[in-house]
Design a protein around this motif. Structure first.
Motif, short mmCIF file in Angstrom:
data_model
loop_
_atom_site.label_atom_id
_atom_site.label_comp_id
_atom_site.label_asym_id
_atom_site.label_seq_id
_atom_site.Cartn_x
_atom_site.Cartn_y
_atom_site.Cartn_z
N MET A 1 0.85 -1.19 0.00
CA MET A 1 0.00 0.00 0.00
C MET A 1 0.89 1.24 0.00
N ASP A 2 0.56 2.21 -0.84
CA ASP A 2 1.31 3.46 -0.90
C ASP A 2 0.79 4.40 0.18
N TRP A 3 1.69 4.81 1.07
CA TRP A 3 1.29 5.66 2.17
C TRP A 3 1.24 7.12 1.75
N GLU A 4 0.25 7.83 2.29
CA GLU A 4 0.07 9.26 1.99
C GLU A 4 0.94 10.09 2.93
N PRO A 5 1.84 10.90 2.40
CA PRO A 5 2.72 11.72 3.26
C PRO A 5 1.90 12.65 4.16
N GLY A 6 2.36 12.81 5.39
CA GLY A 6 1.75 13.77 6.30
C GLY A 6 0.56 13.26 7.07
N LEU A 7 0.14 12.02 6.83
CA LEU A 7 -1.00 11.45 7.55
C LEU A 7 -0.54 10.18 8.25
N SER A 8 -0.88 10.07 9.52
CA SER A 8 -0.46 8.91 10.30
C SER A 8 -0.84 7.61 9.61
N ILE A 9 0.05 6.63 9.68
CA ILE A 9 -0.20 5.36 9.01
C ILE A 9 -1.43 4.68 9.57
N TRP A 10 -1.62 4.74 10.91
CA TRP A 10 -2.80 4.08 11.49
C TRP A 10 -4.08 4.72 10.97
N LYS A 11 -4.04 6.05 10.75
CA LYS A 11 -5.20 6.75 10.22
C LYS A 11 -5.49 6.32 8.78
#
Length: 237
Positions: A1-11
């Motif tokens: 999964m590509d993570w969105e910068p600036g947003l917590s991973i758990w969120k």
């Protein structure tokens, strides 16, 4: 999964699981993947997964059943409290299958609270029924009911057969009865109640104390009920 910068991973995991539910990947009542399955899916540690799941529980999207896991929350049942409150009729009217299981029964001496509610003397013999009410196999409430033993001798066997106090009362010539009073409060459940409701002990329940009377106004039942606050919404009529 590509993570969105600036947003917590758990969120971001929470958002993805919400999307899965919205798209029907997980339907109401479905069991969610286990913690380890989510760890493998997202490639994160268990703490991150726990935070995401805790957020879903806090927002009432997911519920946790002790010993069974996490489930997508079903639609909350609107439960009217009026003069003719009947569990089976309410649940059936929502197109769900009602059931009531007797957990235990006992004949004991009424304490002051029970005696006052049933309008009998303290020490009078009363029958105590401890039961679980369900809809589609999902526990909604745990109830303790007290009735005068002299008037309702044999009601335990009848209740076990009919799974309904309304039907049991009919065997004693009470074709109609009404709710005299209902007191509502919030509380944390005991270990036993939490286990029967299949919920965590730190999740509050809605507690009611009620008195039902026959057509002559004579008390026939004093009940103390713990409703799952995640599954039931009480409506005062």
């Amino acid at each position: 999964m590509d993570w969105e910068p600036g947003l917590s991973i758990w969120k971001q995991i929470e958002k993805q699981l919400l999307a899965d539910i919205a798209e029907g990947v997980f339907s109401p009542g479905d069991k969610m993947p286990t913690e380890m399955e989510l760890v493998r899916r997202f490639g994160v540690n268990r703490h991150t997964v726990r935070r995401a799941m805790a957020a879903l529980v806090d927002s009432h999207v997911v519920r946790v059943e002790q010993g069974r896991g996490a489930f997508v929350q079903e639609q909350i049942l609107d439960y009217p409290l009026g003069s003719k409150t009947r569990f089976s009729q309410i649940v059936s009217g929502r197109h769900r299958l009602p059931d009531k299981r007797l957990i235990s029964s006992e004949v004991l001496k009424a304490n002051v609270t029970v005696a006052n509610c049933l309008d009998v003397k303290p020490g009078t013999r009363v029958i105590e029924l401890f039961s679980v009410s369900e809809a589609d196999g999902i526990p909604l409430a745990v109830a303790t009911s007290y009735m005068p033993a002299a008037r309702f001798d044999g009601i335990v066997d009848i209740f076990t057969q009919t799974k309904s106090l309304t039907e049991a009362f009919k065997r004693f010539g009470i074709d109609d009865y009404s709710r005299k009073t209902t007191r509502i409060s919030a509380a944390l459940p005991s270990s036993r109640v939490a286990s029967l409701l299949k919920q965590a002990k730190n999740r509050p329940v809605i507690s009611t104390e009620s008195v039902d009377v026959d057509s002559a106004g004579v008390p026939i039942e004093y009940g103390v009920t713990a409703f799952s606050s995640d599954r039931v919404q009480l409506i005062v009529e």
